[in-house]
Design a protein around this motif. Sequence first.
Motif, mmCIF file in Angstrom:
data_model
loop_
_atom_site.group_PDB
_atom_site.id
_atom_site.type_symbol
_atom_site.label_atom_id
_atom_site.label_comp_id
_atom_site.label_asym_id
_atom_site.label_seq_id
_atom_site.Cartn_x
_atom_site.Cartn_y
_atom_site.Cartn_z
ATOM 1 N N ARG A 38 -5.461 8.200 1.799
ATOM 2 C CA ARG A 38 -6.877 8.422 1.448
ATOM 3 C C ARG A 38 -7.703 7.172 1.742
ATOM 4 O O ARG A 38 -8.801 7.254 2.298
ATOM 5 C CB ARG A 38 -7.004 8.786 -0.028
ATOM 6 N N GLU A 39 -7.181 6.028 1.361
ATOM 7 C CA GLU A 39 -7.915 4.785 1.607
ATOM 8 C C GLU A 39 -8.072 4.527 3.100
ATOM 9 O O GLU A 39 -9.143 4.076 3.537
ATOM 10 C CB GLU A 39 -7.206 3.615 0.939
ATOM 11 N N ASP A 40 -7.031 4.823 3.871
ATOM 12 C CA ASP A 40 -7.136 4.658 5.326
ATOM 13 C C ASP A 40 -8.202 5.570 5.905
ATOM 14 O O ASP A 40 -8.982 5.162 6.770
ATOM 15 C CB ASP A 40 -5.798 4.936 6.013
ATOM 16 N N ARG A 88 -2.253 7.875 -1.760
ATOM 17 C CA ARG A 88 -3.420 7.012 -2.018
ATOM 18 C C ARG A 88 -3.721 6.144 -0.805
ATOM 19 O O ARG A 88 -4.874 5.966 -0.427
ATOM 20 C CB ARG A 88 -3.156 6.138 -3.238
ATOM 21 N N TRP A 89 -2.661 5.606 -0.172
ATOM 22 C CA TRP A 89 -2.868 4.769 1.016
ATOM 23 C C TRP A 89 -3.502 5.577 2.136
ATOM 24 O O TRP A 89 -4.369 5.082 2.858
ATOM 25 C CB TRP A 89 -1.548 4.177 1.488
ATOM 26 N N ARG A 127 -10.836 6.781 4.341
ATOM 27 C CA ARG A 127 -12.156 6.263 3.930
ATOM 28 C C ARG A 127 -12.551 5.069 4.788
ATOM 29 O O ARG A 127 -13.703 4.936 5.187
ATOM 30 C CB ARG A 127 -12.109 5.840 2.469
ATOM 31 N N ASP A 128 -11.585 4.191 5.052
ATOM 32 C CA ASP A 128 -11.890 3.020 5.885
ATOM 33 C C ASP A 128 -12.308 3.437 7.289
ATOM 34 O O ASP A 128 -13.247 2.875 7.856
ATOM 35 C CB ASP A 128 -10.676 2.091 5.961
#
Length: 92
Positions: A82-84, A79-80, A86-87
């Motif tokens: 994926r979030e990275d 999840r981290w 996206r950011d």
Amino acid sequence: MFVLLLILIAFLFGFGFLNPIWWVAAAVLVYAASQHGRDRGGGRSPGGSSDLGDYRDYQERRNRQERWDRRYSRQNRARWRREDRRDREHRR
């Protein structure tokens, strides 16, 4: 608390010169305090190490923290990432 206990024992010992029953009371108080301290892990263990209980508590807390870290770092790693990603895409 410990200081108050010592003061109480000293007074009981002093009153023992008036009536010997106070010496018995002081001895009972000393015995009870020493047993209470031993039950809480404050006394020396028969094996010779005085802080064995504290060390076991420390080991248990450390092991729990390690299990927690492993569990949640593995579980959330994807999840981290994926979030990275996206950011980074949003910054472009």
